[in-house]
Scaffold this active site. Structure first.
Site, PDB file in Angstrom:
ATOM      1  N   ARG A   1      -6.632   7.302   6.390  1.00  0.00           N
ATOM      2  CA  ARG A   1      -5.448   6.840   7.116  1.00  0.00           C
ATOM      3  C   ARG A   1      -4.851   8.029   7.852  1.00  0.00           C
ATOM      4  NH1 ARG A   1      -1.275   5.749   3.112  1.00  0.00           N
ATOM      5  NH2 ARG A   1      -0.335   7.602   4.002  1.00  0.00           N
TER       6      ARG A   1
ATOM      7  N   HIS B   1       1.766   5.950   5.868  1.00  0.00           N
ATOM      8  CA  HIS B   1       1.591   4.591   5.333  1.00  0.00           C
ATOM      9  C   HIS B   1       2.168   3.540   6.287  1.00  0.00           C
ATOM     10  CE1 HIS B   1       1.719   1.185   2.654  1.00  0.00           C
ATOM     11  NE2 HIS B   1       3.042   1.174   2.677  1.00  0.00           N
TER      12      HIS B   1
ATOM     13  N   TYR C   1       2.930  14.243   0.587  1.00  0.00           N
ATOM     14  CA  TYR C   1       1.816  14.099  -0.361  1.00  0.00           C
ATOM     15  C   TYR C   1       0.464  14.558   0.180  1.00  0.00           C
ATOM     16  CZ  TYR C   1       1.562   9.620   2.185  1.00  0.00           C
ATOM     17  OH  TYR C   1       1.497   8.662   3.161  1.00  0.00           O
TER      18      TYR C   1
HETATM   19  C1  LIG Z   1       1.686  -6.479  -5.624  1.00  0.00           C
HETATM   20  C2  LIG Z   1       2.234  -5.397  -4.771  1.00  0.00           C
HETATM   21  N1  LIG Z   1       2.719  -4.283  -5.347  1.00  0.00           N
HETATM   22  C3  LIG Z   1       3.274  -3.304  -4.596  1.00  0.00           C
HETATM   23  C4  LIG Z   1       3.321  -3.417  -3.234  1.00  0.00           C
HETATM   24  C5  LIG Z   1       3.992  -2.329  -2.389  1.00  0.00           C
HETATM   25  N2  LIG Z   1       2.946  -1.636  -1.613  1.00  0.00           N
HETATM   26  C6  LIG Z   1       2.730  -1.970  -0.330  1.00  0.00           C
HETATM   27  S1  LIG Z   1       1.440  -1.141   0.290  1.00  0.00           S
HETATM   28  C7  LIG Z   1       1.164  -0.296  -1.122  1.00  0.00           C
HETATM   29  C8  LIG Z   1      -0.002   0.649  -1.206  1.00  0.00           C
HETATM   30  C9  LIG Z   1      -1.291  -0.071  -0.955  1.00  0.00           C
HETATM   31  O1  LIG Z   1      -2.346   0.826  -0.943  1.00  0.00           O
HETATM   32  P1  LIG Z   1      -3.807   0.364  -0.624  1.00  0.00           P
HETATM   33  O2  LIG Z   1      -4.175  -0.853  -1.399  1.00  0.00           O
HETATM   34  O3  LIG Z   1      -4.678   1.543  -0.808  1.00  0.00           O
HETATM   35  O4  LIG Z   1      -3.787  -0.108   0.889  1.00  0.00           O
HETATM   36  P2  LIG Z   1      -3.395   0.771   2.145  1.00  0.00           P
HETATM   37  O5  LIG Z   1      -1.911   0.758   2.274  1.00  0.00           O
HETATM   38  O6  LIG Z   1      -3.926   2.129   1.920  1.00  0.00           O
HETATM   39  O7  LIG Z   1      -4.056   0.070   3.275  1.00  0.00           O
HETATM   40  C10 LIG Z   1       2.101  -0.665  -2.078  1.00  0.00           C
HETATM   41  C11 LIG Z   1       2.168  -0.072  -3.427  1.00  0.00           C
HETATM   42  C12 LIG Z   1       2.796  -4.598  -2.676  1.00  0.00           C
HETATM   43  N3  LIG Z   1       2.793  -4.811  -1.371  1.00  0.00           N
HETATM   44  N4  LIG Z   1       2.252  -5.557  -3.467  1.00  0.00           N
END
Ligand SMILES: Cc1ncc(C[n+]2csc(CCOP(=O)(O)OP(=O)(O)O)c2C)c(N)n1
Lengths: 389, 334
Positions: A271, A275, A284
């Protein structure tokens, strides 16, 4: 007789009913992510595919840049950029037949757009005028899922239902590396394997779940290795190599379509942006890591291949960029218009037949809106046995 | 006039019959859950369905409630009408994320483009001597979630009719089956399943003039018993069976309370934050000038469901209901 001697006399046999369910070896992913671009194999790749991927990648990058700019102008509440991950997004859209279904997570607006969705409709969720700005049936794109991994069992159920109906349909579900830790990821993969559902799971391992690196997310050798425990093949692919992702996904989809069941694909990518626009990535991770990945950029990889094979001259490149620019200009212009909202929509789609309670609340809101329009001070007081709520 | 041979049926059998008839009538109806196939469900509600319709129509799933409901979402997206069984009330909780974030909201998120006609059958409530996690009353969680219908039969006929309606509904329905009524019996004509009031209508099970008992599901028979007992005290109680909490039938309830002037809400789930508070408020808003006394609640205690040897102290019984009815003589006391 010593204990050791007793042990020696004991001849271990397996429990009567035990036998291996399946041979794990063919399910195991390769040691290194599959690559095509920059290897000898690249010479075999169809020029038309290369050009197609290139056009979509350039558009995708431009789209990410434009959407991020729209957040700065306050036109989008938030945008989770997929800059750096465009190869996965684009390949996911291109490998599907029209009848297939895509199940995106909240980061995968681009995949939905590459599949043909109107860019403005795809951004409705993030602009905030409605949760899903499109009819999922139109392009067979499920609503962008915000709760992590919850869209995965949906993909399994849809693929299963299609097969039960005798339809030749495959579902492709996208999830992030963090999402693989959720229970729904496990349940979906397990269901898919047990049902031999025609579904492909694509994990975009972009290194982080918000701020948490993969090492704190899992102790597995790779995310692709998780497949073996479910009895499905795991594949590792260079997620920045659009051709490789396209190849691996195409194979997995063909396998599913032929009745071979699900595959778990891990695309190793990065990425580049934070975020979301609201996140501070410097807390981080270091710049040097980001720079390393910039050197492995998905757009550049394809562009280099096209140029080296003499398939892309300056004029052709300019045409691709102009096309992307036009898309961005159109997006910008349409996003700069305020959407027209109907407050009565609040009640329109809660139930097929609204409950009496909702009908009452609906007329309350209508009265409030009428009063607002009349310039009077608000709806009259409700008597103690009046409409109430 | 032909005489019909009435046969006794249990509520469990009526539910099974409803599933069977719904599956026969519509090939889109699929039953799925843990042990629903070969075993016929732990309460035997799905008995015989796998044999009659095959594994693809009545499916033993892996043991995973979120997976079951999540898969059902995808199936419904593709035009099927899944009927899922959650084995027991407290084991539906792992599926809450799917239920609340997706099942309840999909129609709304997609502006009506993607309705989810899913029926979620939940054997629920206490009174069967079950150990921990087998007796929860979870209706308050469901009714607090917009987008779901929440339905609970109290009679054999309603079990059949409401389940057929739930399966036919284009909205998701949480169908709460009172466990302790599974073996309750009624006589019905098996060739001609009963016509019932649709989902969303309450039914006056017993008419009376002195006060209204507002109740549903497992507490309906208890209230009817209390109403009989109250005759000795000179009370003529009306019993309203809600049959569904969402939609809520304000009309029937308010009409009854306006007639009687007094009301007690009876349910076995906890009182604090429970359905009774909502119902009492609705009644008060509509019937204030007709009320001779505050609307009272007789509910389970606000405790985790007790161990089986103590559950009789927790469940609202006839005495507690009669005690509340006694307290309705508001003027005499104040
Ligand atoms: C069930 C749930 N828990 C927490 C969140 C908050 N949240 C949104 S994105 C994220 C990180 C997701 O990381 P990843 O699965 O690696 O996907 P990326 O953002 O890297 O595409 C979190 C913790 C959420 N959307 N859904």
């Amino acid at each position: 007789m010593t204990v050791m001697e007793q042990r020696g006399a004991y001849r271990p046999t397996p429990p009567p009913a035990w036998q291996p369910r399946t041979d794990p070896a063919p399910l195991l992913p390769d040691a290194l992510p599959h690559r095509v671009l920059g290897t000898d194999a690249a010479a075999q790749v169809d020029p038309a595919l290369l050009r197609r991927l290139h056009t979509e990648l350039v558009r995708g990058r431009r789209y990410n840049v434009q959407a991020t700019a729209l957040t700065k102008q306050g036109r989008l509440a938030v945008y989770p950029s997929s800059t750096g991950q465009e190869a996965c997004e684009v390949a996911a859209a291109l490998v599907l037949e029209e009848r297939d279904w895509l199940f995106p997570s909240y980061r995968d607006t681009l995949a939905a757009v590459a599949r043909g969705l109107d860019p403005v409709q795809a951004l409705t969720l993030l602009r905030g005028d409605w949760h899903t700005g499109y009819d999922p049936h139109e392009h067979r794109v499920a609503p962008l899922s915000t709760p992590l991994a919850t869209q995965l069992p949906h993909a399994v159920g849809l693929a299963h239902a299609a097969r039960l109906k005798g339809d030749d349909v495959v579902a492709l579900a996208l999830v992030g590396d963090g999402g693989t830790s959720e229970g729904d990821f496990h349940e979906a993969l397990n269901f898919a394997a047990v049902w031999r559902a025609p579904v492909v799971f694509l994990v975009q391992n972009n290194g982080f779940a918000i701020s948490v690196p993969l090492a704190k997310q899992t102790a597995a050798p790779s995310l692709a290795h998780k497949a073996v425990g479910y009895g499905m093949p795991g594949r590792l692919v260079d997620g920045n190599d659009a051709v490789a992702v396209h190849q691996v996904l195409s194979e997995a989809i063909a396998h599913a379509r032929a009745g071979g069941g699900p595959t778990l694909v891990e695309a190793v990518t990065y990425r580049i942006d934070a975020h979301t626009n609201a996140d501070d990535a410097t807390r981080y991770r270091g710049d040097s890591e980001v720079e390393t990945w910039r050197g492995h950029d998905p757009v550049t990889l394809v562009e280099r291949e096209l140029t080296e094979r003499g398939l892309l001259d300056e004029a052709a490149l300019q045409a691709v960029r102009d096309d992307a620019e036009a898309m961005a200009a159109d997006l910008r212009e349409r996003m700069n218009q305020d959407p027209v909202l109907d407050p009565m929509d609040l009640f329109a789609h809660v139930y097929a037949r609204p409950t009496p309670q909702l009908l009452e609340q609906e007329s309350q809101l209508r009265a409030e809106l009428d009063a607002e329009a009349d310039g009077s001070l608000g709806a009259g007081p409700h008597g103690p046995e009046g409409a109430g709520r | 006039m032909t005489t019909v041979a009435l046969k006794p049926a249990t509520m469990a059998q009526a539910l099974g019959r409803a599933l069977r008839d719904a599956m026969a009538a519509d090939p889109a109806v699929h039953v799925m859950g843990e042990d629903v196939g070969t075993l016929g469900g732990v309460f035997r509600v799905t008995d015989g369905l796998a044999k009659e319709f095959g594994d693809d129509r009545c499916t033993d799933t892996p043991l995973a409630e979120a997976g079951i409901l999540g898969a059902a979402v995808g199936m419904a997206m593709y035009g099927l009408r899944p009927v899922v069984e959650m084995q027991f009330d407290a084991f539906a909780y792992p599926a809450f994320e799917q239920l609340i974030s997706h099942v309840a909201k999909m129609r709304n998120r997609t502006r009506g483009a993607m309705p989810l006609p899913i029926t979620i059958r939940v054997p629920y409530g206490g009174g069967i001597g079950g150990v921990e996690h087998h007796s929860d009353s979870s209706e308050a969680y469901y009714m607090a979630t917009p987008g779901l219908h929440v339905v609970m039969p109290a009679t054999v006929s309603d079990a059949y009719g409401l389940l057929r309606e739930a399966i036919a509904s284009d909205d998701p329905v949480v169908f709460l089956e009172p466990k302790r009524l599974y073996w309750s019996k009624d006589s019905w004509n098996p060739d001609e399943p009963p016509a019932v009031e649709p989902i969303g209508r309450a039914v006056v099970r017993r008419s009376g003039r002195s006060a209204t008992l507002i109740t549903y599901g497992p507490s309906v028979p208890v209230c009817l018993e209390a109403a009989e007992a109250a005759r000795a005290e000179g009370w003529d109680l009306e019993v309203v069976d809600l049959r569904s909490l969402v939609p809520f039938d304000d009309e029937t309830v308010a009409a009854s309370v306006r007639r009687t002037g007094r009301a007690v809400v009876v349910h076995e789930s906890g009182g604090f934050g429970g359905p009774g508070g909502e119902i009492a408020a609705r009644v008060t808003e509509r019937c204030f000038h007709h009320l001779e006394a505050p609307v009272l609640r007789v509910a389970g205690f606000d405790i985790p469901y007790p161990p089986p040897m103590l559950e009789r102290h927790h469940l609202p019984g006839v005495d507690r209901i009669l005690d509340a009815v006694g307290r309705l003589q508001w003027e005499a006391q104040s």
